[in-house]
Design a protein around this motif. Structure first.
Motif, PDB file in Angstrom:
ATOM      1  N   LEU A   5      29.578  37.883  50.246  1.00  0.00           N
ATOM      2  CA  LEU A   5      29.785  37.255  48.942  1.00  0.00           C
ATOM      3  C   LEU A   5      31.234  37.424  48.490  1.00  0.00           C
ATOM      4  O   LEU A   5      31.836  36.493  47.939  1.00  0.00           O
ATOM      5  N   THR A   6      31.786  38.593  48.722  1.00  0.00           N
ATOM      6  CA  THR A   6      33.165  38.855  48.326  1.00  0.00           C
ATOM      7  C   THR A   6      34.136  37.933  49.050  1.00  0.00           C
ATOM      8  O   THR A   6      35.092  37.418  48.454  1.00  0.00           O
ATOM      9  N   LEU A   7      33.891  37.687  50.327  1.00  0.00           N
ATOM     10  CA  LEU A   7      34.762  36.802  51.094  1.00  0.00           C
ATOM     11  C   LEU A   7      34.788  35.385  50.512  1.00  0.00           C
ATOM     12  O   LEU A   7      35.789  34.670  50.620  1.00  0.00           O
ATOM     13  N   GLN A   8      33.704  34.970  49.885  1.00  0.00           N
ATOM     14  CA  GLN A   8      33.614  33.609  49.370  1.00  0.00           C
ATOM     15  C   GLN A   8      34.508  33.376  48.155  1.00  0.00           C
ATOM     16  O   GLN A   8      34.874  32.227  47.867  1.00  0.00           O
ATOM     17  N   VAL A   9      34.840  34.445  47.436  1.00  0.00           N
ATOM     18  CA  VAL A   9      35.610  34.266  46.194  1.00  0.00           C
ATOM     19  C   VAL A   9      36.871  35.123  46.153  1.00  0.00           C
ATOM     20  O   VAL A   9      37.596  35.116  45.152  1.00  0.00           O
ATOM     21  N   ASN A  10      37.142  35.850  47.217  1.00  0.00           N
ATOM     22  CA  ASN A  10      38.266  36.769  47.244  1.00  0.00           C
ATOM     23  C   ASN A  10      39.589  36.058  46.937  1.00  0.00           C
ATOM     24  O   ASN A  10      39.848  34.954  47.410  1.00  0.00           O
ATOM     25  N   ASN A  11      40.407  36.689  46.114  1.00  0.00           N
ATOM     26  CA  ASN A  11      41.750  36.193  45.758  1.00  0.00           C
ATOM     27  C   ASN A  11      41.742  34.937  44.881  1.00  0.00           C
ATOM     28  O   ASN A  11      42.786  34.305  44.691  1.00  0.00           O
ATOM     29  N   LEU A  12      40.593  34.569  44.344  1.00  0.00           N
ATOM     30  CA  LEU A  12      40.540  33.425  43.430  1.00  0.00           C
ATOM     31  C   LEU A  12      40.714  33.898  41.987  1.00  0.00           C
ATOM     32  O   LEU A  12      40.321  35.014  41.647  1.00  0.00           O
ATOM     33  N   PRO A  13      41.273  33.048  41.132  1.00  0.00           N
ATOM     34  CA  PRO A  13      41.325  33.392  39.707  1.00  0.00           C
ATOM     35  C   PRO A  13      39.906  33.608  39.171  1.00  0.00           C
ATOM     36  O   PRO A  13      39.005  32.810  39.449  1.00  0.00           O
ATOM     37  N   GLY A  14      39.703  34.677  38.443  1.00  0.00           N
ATOM     38  CA  GLY A  14      38.379  34.954  37.889  1.00  0.00           C
ATOM     39  C   GLY A  14      37.351  35.319  38.934  1.00  0.00           C
ATOM     40  O   GLY A  14      36.156  35.094  38.736  1.00  0.00           O
ATOM     41  N   TYR A  15      37.788  35.925  40.043  1.00  0.00           N
ATOM     42  CA  TYR A  15      36.859  36.192  41.142  1.00  0.00           C
ATOM     43  C   TYR A  15      35.755  37.168  40.744  1.00  0.00           C
ATOM     44  O   TYR A  15      34.641  37.100  41.268  1.00  0.00           O
ATOM     45  N   LYS A  16      36.041  38.084  39.814  1.00  0.00           N
ATOM     46  CA  LYS A  16      35.014  39.048  39.414  1.00  0.00           C
ATOM     47  C   LYS A  16      33.831  38.359  38.741  1.00  0.00           C
ATOM     48  O   LYS A  16      32.672  38.708  38.985  1.00  0.00           O
ATOM     49  N   VAL A  17      34.126  37.365  37.917  1.00  0.00           N
ATOM     50  CA  VAL A  17      33.056  36.604  37.256  1.00  0.00           C
ATOM     51  C   VAL A  17      32.261  35.812  38.291  1.00  0.00           C
ATOM     52  O   VAL A  17      31.025  35.762  38.249  1.00  0.00           O
ATOM     53  N   LEU A  18      32.968  35.182  39.229  1.00  0.00           N
ATOM     54  CA  LEU A  18      32.305  34.409  40.272  1.00  0.00           C
ATOM     55  C   LEU A  18      31.443  35.297  41.149  1.00  0.00           C
ATOM     56  O   LEU A  18      30.318  34.922  41.520  1.00  0.00           O
ATOM     57  N   LEU A  19      31.944  36.486  41.479  1.00  0.00           N
ATOM     58  CA  LEU A  19      31.184  37.406  42.316  1.00  0.00           C
ATOM     59  C   LEU A  19      29.906  37.851  41.619  1.00  0.00           C
ATOM     60  O   LEU A  19      28.840  37.934  42.238  1.00  0.00           O
ATOM     61  N   LYS A  20      29.987  38.111  40.325  1.00  0.00           N
ATOM     62  CA  LYS A  20      28.792  38.491  39.569  1.00  0.00           C
ATOM     63  C   LYS A  20      27.771  37.353  39.563  1.00  0.00           C
ATOM     64  O   LYS A  20      26.559  37.591  39.656  1.00  0.00           O
ATOM     65  N   GLU A  21      28.262  36.109  39.465  1.00  0.00           N
ATOM     66  CA  GLU A  21      27.354  34.956  39.465  1.00  0.00           C
ATOM     67  C   GLU A  21      26.659  34.830  40.816  1.00  0.00           C
ATOM     68  O   GLU A  21      25.453  34.555  40.886  1.00  0.00           O
TER      69      GLU A  21
END
Length: 254
Positions: free
Chosen positions: A144-160
């Motif tokens: 899951l982390t690889l899917q959003v890593n280094n994106l703006p707001g990645y913490k919110v996306l990871l929680k989703e």
């Protein structure tokens, strides 16, 4: 008949959505609310995922047949994300009369890197498969982390992403391993090159799992394919860049 879970929302031209590896149709929830304002959207849980029964063996042929059997007979647009893109390409190959068009969302017809073909290093997939056997949940969180890593707001996306995957039981180890095997071994480039229906692809230029360079290679195989690249998006643009993805789909469907 195998029990395959599906939900349908909205009215209009039909779109069937197929999720990615280890996920289920709940991943689409926030996205569907907007898409279903204009289209009849059906979300399907892959066999052994979410609320669908397990299938043995978990192979492309079995998956494609199971999904086609639970949707209407009319030709429809199939939208596949990641592993789901591999599935809908396979459906187009074996059931062309059931396909009006395809939308390939961060998908790669040959997921692993080959000579002059960009993709994921198959050795990394092997390591990932080994980690699944050691600690399944930790390996999934890494994915899951690889899917959003280094994106703006990645913490919110990871929680989703984490909230979505935790809505249902995680697929069993064999189903997950078989899904990785599909990604590692499938090569649907010949299928893509022969498709006669409209095809649109959507990529994020910061996707770690599916290199954006895949898009141009796919267009060389199928010059008529519509290629869309979303700036600053990763592997889940339908979460991070919803409006851009919705605009692309709407333009393609009309």
């Amino acid at each position: 008949m195998l029990k395959i879970y599906r939900e349908t929302f909205g009215k209009g031209k039909p779109i069937v959505m197929v999720h990615g590896w280890a996920m289920h149709s709940g991943i689409w929830r926030s996205f569907i609310g907007q898409l279903a304002q204009h289209y009849k959207v059906t979300c399907i849980d892959l066999p052994g995922h979410g609320r669908s029964e397990k299938i043995e063996p978990f192979t492309l042929e079995q998956i494609s047949t199971a999904l086609v059997n639970v949707v209407s007979d009319e030709p429809i647009c199939w939208l596949g994300w990641s592993l789901g893109a591999t599935v809908v390409l396979d459906i187009a190959n074996w059931f062309p009369d059931r396909c009006r068009s395809l939308i390939l969302l961060t998908g790669n017809p040959c997921f692993t890197q080959k000579q002059q073909w960009p993709g994921m290093d198959d050795k990394l997939l092997d390591i990932f498969a080994d980690n699944l056997n050691k600690n399944c949940r930790t390996a999934l969180l890494r994915f899951l982390t690889l899917q959003v890593n280094n994106l703006p707001g990645y913490k919110v996306l990871l929680k989703e992403l984490e909230a979505a995957i935790n809505e249902c039981d995680i697929p069993d180890s064999q189903t997950l391993q078989d899904g990785l095997k599909i990604l590692k071994q499938s090569d649907l480039r010949p299928v893509l090159s022969k498709i006669a229906i409209p095809v649109a692809s959507i990529f994020g230029n910061k996707d770690i799992l599916v290199p954006v360079a895949v898009g141009q290679k796919m267009q060389q195989l199928l010059p008529a394919m519509e290629l869309n690249i979303i700036d600053k998006a990763g592997h889940v643009p339908f979460l991070s860049h919803q409006q851009e993805v919705l605009s692309i789909i709407s333009r393609f469907m009309e």
